[in-house]
Scaffold this motif. Structure first.
Motif, PDB file in Angstrom:
ATOM      1  N   PHE A  56       0.750  -1.237  -0.025  1.00  0.00           N
ATOM      2  CA  PHE A  56       0.137  -0.325   0.062  1.00  0.00           C
ATOM      3  C   PHE A  56       0.514   1.284  -0.206  1.00  0.00           C
ATOM      4  O   PHE A  56       0.710   2.031  -0.363  1.00  0.00           O
ATOM      5  N   VAL A  57       2.301   1.092   0.246  1.00  0.00           N
ATOM      6  CA  VAL A  57       3.536   2.082   0.672  1.00  0.00           C
ATOM      7  C   VAL A  57       3.702   2.808  -1.187  1.00  0.00           C
ATOM      8  O   VAL A  57       3.012   3.219  -1.919  1.00  0.00           O
ATOM      9  N   ALA A  58       3.506   1.677  -1.853  1.00  0.00           N
ATOM     10  CA  ALA A  58       4.355   1.485  -2.774  1.00  0.00           C
ATOM     11  C   ALA A  58       3.252   2.438  -4.013  1.00  0.00           C
ATOM     12  O   ALA A  58       2.955   2.617  -4.826  1.00  0.00           O
ATOM     13  N   ASN A  59       1.570   1.707  -3.915  1.00  0.00           N
ATOM     14  CA  ASN A  59       0.091   2.301  -4.333  1.00  0.00           C
ATOM     15  C   ASN A  59      -0.821   3.163  -3.136  1.00  0.00           C
ATOM     16  O   ASN A  59      -1.461   2.085  -3.284  1.00  0.00           O
ATOM     17  N   ILE A  60      -0.330   3.987  -2.962  1.00  0.00           N
ATOM     18  CA  ILE A  60      -1.117   4.698  -1.586  1.00  0.00           C
ATOM     19  C   ILE A  60      -2.394   5.063  -2.445  1.00  0.00           C
ATOM     20  O   ILE A  60      -3.360   5.227  -1.825  1.00  0.00           O
ATOM     21  N   ASP A  61      -2.645   5.042  -3.713  1.00  0.00           N
ATOM     22  CA  ASP A  61      -3.806   5.610  -4.231  1.00  0.00           C
ATOM     23  C   ASP A  61      -5.313   4.950  -3.990  1.00  0.00           C
ATOM     24  O   ASP A  61      -5.570   4.680  -3.587  1.00  0.00           O
ATOM     25  N   GLU A  62      -4.855   3.298  -4.381  1.00  0.00           N
ATOM     26  CA  GLU A  62      -5.284   2.536  -3.882  1.00  0.00           C
ATOM     27  C   GLU A  62      -5.743   2.241  -2.682  1.00  0.00           C
ATOM     28  O   GLU A  62      -6.610   1.379  -1.939  1.00  0.00           O
ATOM     29  N   GLN A  65      -8.736   4.162  -1.899  1.00  0.00           N
ATOM     30  CA  GLN A  65      -9.511   3.679  -1.588  1.00  0.00           C
ATOM     31  C   GLN A  65     -10.080   2.238  -0.919  1.00  0.00           C
ATOM     32  O   GLN A  65     -11.221   2.631  -0.985  1.00  0.00           O
ATOM     33  N   VAL A  66      -8.824   1.855  -0.577  1.00  0.00           N
ATOM     34  CA  VAL A  66      -9.633   0.650   0.507  1.00  0.00           C
ATOM     35  C   VAL A  66      -9.868   1.379   1.989  1.00  0.00           C
ATOM     36  O   VAL A  66     -10.983   1.383   2.096  1.00  0.00           O
ATOM     37  N   VAL A  67      -9.294   2.401   2.487  1.00  0.00           N
ATOM     38  CA  VAL A  67      -9.496   3.216   3.321  1.00  0.00           C
ATOM     39  C   VAL A  67     -11.070   3.425   3.317  1.00  0.00           C
ATOM     40  O   VAL A  67     -11.856   3.304   4.438  1.00  0.00           O
ATOM     41  N   ALA A  68     -10.998   4.411   2.408  1.00  0.00           N
ATOM     42  CA  ALA A  68     -12.209   4.422   1.844  1.00  0.00           C
ATOM     43  C   ALA A  68     -13.317   3.838   1.561  1.00  0.00           C
ATOM     44  O   ALA A  68     -15.009   4.030   2.489  1.00  0.00           O
ATOM     45  N   GLY A  69     -13.282   2.740   1.493  1.00  0.00           N
ATOM     46  CA  GLY A  69     -13.864   0.821   1.216  1.00  0.00           C
ATOM     47  C   GLY A  69     -14.358   0.649   2.414  1.00  0.00           C
ATOM     48  O   GLY A  69     -15.622   0.682   2.883  1.00  0.00           O
ATOM     49  N   CYS A  70     -13.279   0.934   3.684  1.00  0.00           N
ATOM     50  CA  CYS A  70     -13.451   0.936   5.101  1.00  0.00           C
ATOM     51  C   CYS A  70     -14.678   1.522   5.390  1.00  0.00           C
ATOM     52  O   CYS A  70     -15.315   0.765   6.415  1.00  0.00           O
ATOM     53  N   ARG A  71     -14.276   2.466   5.390  1.00  0.00           N
ATOM     54  CA  ARG A  71     -15.370   3.771   5.964  1.00  0.00           C
ATOM     55  C   ARG A  71     -16.343   3.322   5.622  1.00  0.00           C
ATOM     56  O   ARG A  71     -17.623   3.519   6.582  1.00  0.00           O
ATOM     57  N   ASP A  72     -16.875   3.173   4.529  1.00  0.00           N
ATOM     58  CA  ASP A  72     -18.943   2.950   4.234  1.00  0.00           C
ATOM     59  C   ASP A  72     -18.661   1.121   4.278  1.00  0.00           C
ATOM     60  O   ASP A  72     -19.823   1.134   3.943  1.00  0.00           O
ATOM     61  N   GLY A  73     -18.532   0.245   4.818  1.00  0.00           N
ATOM     62  CA  GLY A  73     -18.326  -0.890   4.935  1.00  0.00           C
ATOM     63  C   GLY A  73     -18.040  -1.633   3.961  1.00  0.00           C
ATOM     64  O   GLY A  73     -18.488  -3.071   4.027  1.00  0.00           O
ATOM     65  N   SER A  74     -17.790  -1.108   2.515  1.00  0.00           N
ATOM     66  CA  SER A  74     -17.781  -1.902   1.601  1.00  0.00           C
ATOM     67  C   SER A  74     -16.915  -3.244   1.248  1.00  0.00           C
ATOM     68  O   SER A  74     -16.300  -4.313   0.732  1.00  0.00           O
ATOM     69  N   VAL A  75     -15.690  -3.166   2.141  1.00  0.00           N
ATOM     70  CA  VAL A  75     -14.562  -3.682   2.319  1.00  0.00           C
ATOM     71  C   VAL A  75     -13.930  -3.711   3.742  1.00  0.00           C
ATOM     72  O   VAL A  75     -14.066  -3.246   4.927  1.00  0.00           O
ATOM     73  N   ARG A  76     -13.820  -5.425   3.833  1.00  0.00           N
ATOM     74  CA  ARG A  76     -13.647  -5.616   5.180  1.00  0.00           C
ATOM     75  C   ARG A  76     -12.326  -6.608   5.133  1.00  0.00           C
ATOM     76  O   ARG A  76     -11.628  -6.958   3.936  1.00  0.00           O
ATOM     77  N   GLY A  77     -11.872  -6.642   6.897  1.00  0.00           N
ATOM     78  CA  GLY A  77     -10.749  -7.473   6.736  1.00  0.00           C
ATOM     79  C   GLY A  77      -9.642  -6.564   6.863  1.00  0.00           C
ATOM     80  O   GLY A  77      -9.581  -5.883   7.766  1.00  0.00           O
ATOM     81  N   GLU A  79      -7.306  -5.643   5.506  1.00  0.00           N
ATOM     82  CA  GLU A  79      -6.411  -4.634   4.206  1.00  0.00           C
ATOM     83  C   GLU A  79      -6.759  -3.764   5.179  1.00  0.00           C
ATOM     84  O   GLU A  79      -5.875  -2.231   5.040  1.00  0.00           O
ATOM     85  N   CYS A  80      -7.805  -3.209   5.742  1.00  0.00           N
ATOM     86  CA  CYS A  80      -8.172  -1.940   6.373  1.00  0.00           C
ATOM     87  C   CYS A  80      -7.438  -0.995   7.190  1.00  0.00           C
ATOM     88  O   CYS A  80      -7.170  -0.019   7.305  1.00  0.00           O
ATOM     89  N   ALA A  81      -6.782  -1.706   7.880  1.00  0.00           N
ATOM     90  CA  ALA A  81      -6.001  -1.740   8.973  1.00  0.00           C
ATOM     91  C   ALA A  81      -4.976  -1.569   8.409  1.00  0.00           C
ATOM     92  O   ALA A  81      -3.918  -0.186   8.877  1.00  0.00           O
ATOM     93  N   THR A  82      -3.767  -2.163   7.356  1.00  0.00           N
ATOM     94  CA  THR A  82      -2.603  -2.329   6.737  1.00  0.00           C
ATOM     95  C   THR A  82      -3.004  -0.823   5.970  1.00  0.00           C
ATOM     96  O   THR A  82      -1.659  -0.285   6.023  1.00  0.00           O
ATOM     97  N   ALA A  86      -0.029   2.151   6.035  1.00  0.00           N
ATOM     98  CA  ALA A  86       0.386   2.903   4.893  1.00  0.00           C
ATOM     99  C   ALA A  86       0.027   4.767   4.705  1.00  0.00           C
ATOM    100  O   ALA A  86       1.578   5.252   4.719  1.00  0.00           O
ATOM    101  N   ILE A  87      -1.424   4.847   4.894  1.00  0.00           N
ATOM    102  CA  ILE A  87      -1.532   6.646   4.698  1.00  0.00           C
ATOM    103  C   ILE A  87      -0.461   7.059   5.926  1.00  0.00           C
ATOM    104  O   ILE A  87      -0.229   8.183   5.202  1.00  0.00           O
TER     105      ILE A  87
END
Length: 102
Positions: A56-62, A65-77, A79-82, A86-87
């Protein structure tokens, strides 16, 4: 006299037990899974492990996106913390760079 008989009985009992275990192993062991044919599956396997902080440090835009997905509930697991870690690391590195003027 009794000690030697006891030792012999114990050794014979252990030998019979080990032999019985080896003989009954194919009966008690679960059946082996059949190996699939060499034909590739049409669907690509989905990675089950969470991507690491370095990714995620190498792909900061992604990561954003994952953190935004974690906030709205579409992404779980995991990856949210990592992704969030990275951000934080990238933002801290940018602040340090601006502060030091490098």
């Amino acid at each position: 006299m009794w000690k030697s008989k006891t030792i012999i009985v114990v050794i014979v009992t252990l030998a019979i037990g080990f032999a019985g275990g080896f003989i009954l192993r194919p009966v008690t062991a679960p059946p082996q899974q059949a190996v699939a044919a060499a034909s590739p599956s049409p669907v690509a396997p989905v990675p089950t492990e969470a991507r690491g902080t370095q990714y995620f440090v190498a792909n900061i835009d992604e990561a954003r996106q994952v953190v935004a997905g974690c906030r709205d509930g579409s992404v779980r697991g995991g990856e949210c913390a990592t992704a969030e870690e990275a951000i934080i690391k990238v933002d801290a590195a940018e602040r340090r760079k601006r502060f030091l003027g490098n």
